[in-house]
Design a protein around this motif. Structure first.
Motif, mmCIF file in Angstrom:
data_model
loop_
_atom_site.group_PDB
_atom_site.id
_atom_site.type_symbol
_atom_site.label_atom_id
_atom_site.label_comp_id
_atom_site.label_asym_id
_atom_site.label_seq_id
_atom_site.Cartn_x
_atom_site.Cartn_y
_atom_site.Cartn_z
ATOM 1 N N ALA A 62 14.969 4.785 -3.541
ATOM 2 C CA ALA A 62 14.306 3.367 -3.302
ATOM 3 C C ALA A 62 14.754 2.149 -3.752
ATOM 4 O O ALA A 62 14.413 0.877 -2.919
ATOM 5 C CB ALA A 62 12.891 3.908 -4.062
ATOM 6 N N ILE A 63 15.546 1.884 -4.643
ATOM 7 C CA ILE A 63 16.122 0.902 -5.189
ATOM 8 C C ILE A 63 16.984 0.513 -4.204
ATOM 9 O O ILE A 63 17.360 -0.780 -3.931
ATOM 10 C CB ILE A 63 16.755 1.048 -6.642
ATOM 11 C CG1 ILE A 63 15.761 1.432 -7.586
ATOM 12 C CG2 ILE A 63 17.758 0.251 -6.917
ATOM 13 C CD1 ILE A 63 16.320 1.876 -9.125
ATOM 14 N N VAL A 64 18.057 1.323 -3.646
ATOM 15 C CA VAL A 64 19.123 0.967 -2.559
ATOM 16 C C VAL A 64 18.346 0.650 -1.447
ATOM 17 O O VAL A 64 18.868 -0.342 -0.882
ATOM 18 C CB VAL A 64 19.785 2.223 -2.239
ATOM 19 C CG1 VAL A 64 20.863 2.039 -1.065
ATOM 20 C CG2 VAL A 64 20.752 2.737 -3.679
ATOM 21 N N LEU A 65 17.374 1.069 -0.980
ATOM 22 C CA LEU A 65 16.679 0.522 0.334
ATOM 23 C C LEU A 65 15.964 -0.741 -0.078
ATOM 24 O O LEU A 65 16.155 -1.379 0.838
ATOM 25 C CB LEU A 65 15.431 1.627 0.803
ATOM 26 C CG LEU A 65 15.890 2.857 1.440
ATOM 27 C CD1 LEU A 65 14.651 4.008 1.514
ATOM 28 C CD2 LEU A 65 16.804 2.742 2.541
ATOM 29 N N LEU A 66 15.551 -1.045 -1.189
ATOM 30 C CA LEU A 66 14.898 -2.350 -1.425
ATOM 31 C C LEU A 66 15.796 -3.396 -1.512
ATOM 32 O O LEU A 66 15.728 -4.535 -0.925
ATOM 33 C CB LEU A 66 14.140 -2.259 -2.878
ATOM 34 C CG LEU A 66 13.587 -3.750 -3.226
ATOM 35 C CD1 LEU A 66 12.571 -3.999 -2.346
ATOM 36 C CD2 LEU A 66 13.389 -3.535 -4.810
ATOM 37 N N ILE A 67 17.087 -3.212 -2.001
ATOM 38 C CA ILE A 67 18.102 -4.094 -1.947
ATOM 39 C C ILE A 67 18.620 -4.267 -0.622
ATOM 40 O O ILE A 67 18.837 -5.376 -0.269
ATOM 41 C CB ILE A 67 19.379 -3.411 -2.717
ATOM 42 C CG1 ILE A 67 18.941 -3.593 -4.210
ATOM 43 C CG2 ILE A 67 20.712 -4.262 -2.537
ATOM 44 C CD1 ILE A 67 20.018 -2.692 -4.921
ATOM 45 N N LEU A 68 18.923 -3.244 0.308
ATOM 46 C CA LEU A 68 19.268 -3.530 1.808
ATOM 47 C C LEU A 68 18.339 -4.373 2.507
ATOM 48 O O LEU A 68 18.538 -4.895 3.311
ATOM 49 C CB LEU A 68 19.473 -2.026 2.510
ATOM 50 C CG LEU A 68 20.688 -1.218 2.024
ATOM 51 C CD1 LEU A 68 20.661 0.137 2.547
ATOM 52 C CD2 LEU A 68 21.822 -1.931 2.271
ATOM 53 N N SER A 102 14.072 11.413 -9.596
ATOM 54 C CA SER A 102 15.030 10.611 -9.981
ATOM 55 C C SER A 102 15.905 10.231 -8.791
ATOM 56 O O SER A 102 16.239 8.819 -8.546
ATOM 57 C CB SER A 102 16.016 11.161 -11.107
ATOM 58 O OG SER A 102 16.916 10.487 -11.446
ATOM 59 N N VAL A 103 16.174 11.242 -7.890
ATOM 60 C CA VAL A 103 16.932 10.627 -6.712
ATOM 61 C C VAL A 103 16.122 9.960 -5.720
ATOM 62 O O VAL A 103 16.593 9.031 -5.246
ATOM 63 C CB VAL A 103 17.422 11.971 -5.911
ATOM 64 C CG1 VAL A 103 18.059 11.748 -4.670
ATOM 65 C CG2 VAL A 103 18.382 12.885 -6.963
#
Length: 77
Positions: A59-65, A53-54
């Motif tokens: 991964a979502i935060v890195l994709l947005i960045l 989950s972490v």
């Protein structure tokens, strides 16, 4: 327990011991990637006791960045 019963899921969500500082869900028994938030109508949260989950959150935060850093702003709607 991959898919807990509705009663078990509600019990975990309502249990104060599963919420650190009142906002971070931490339940080692819960294997779901995205369990419901404390107020279920608000969506889902990360279970910080579940490493998968972490990793999904990271991964979502890195994709947005990545998307904001490498694509011109005129392409973003």
């Amino acid at each position: 327990m991959k898919n807990p019963s509705k009663e078990q899921s509600e019990a975990w969500r309502k249990d104060q011991k599963n919420w650190k500082c009142g906002v971070f869900y931490y339940n080692p028994e819960d294997e779901r990637l995205l369990p419901p938030k404390r107020e279920a109508w608000m969506g889902w949260t990360t279970n910080f006791a579940n490493s998968k989950s972490v990793a999904l959150l990271i991964a979502i935060v890195l994709l947005i960045l990545f998307l904001t850093a490498f694509f011109p702003k005129k392409w973003i709607i």
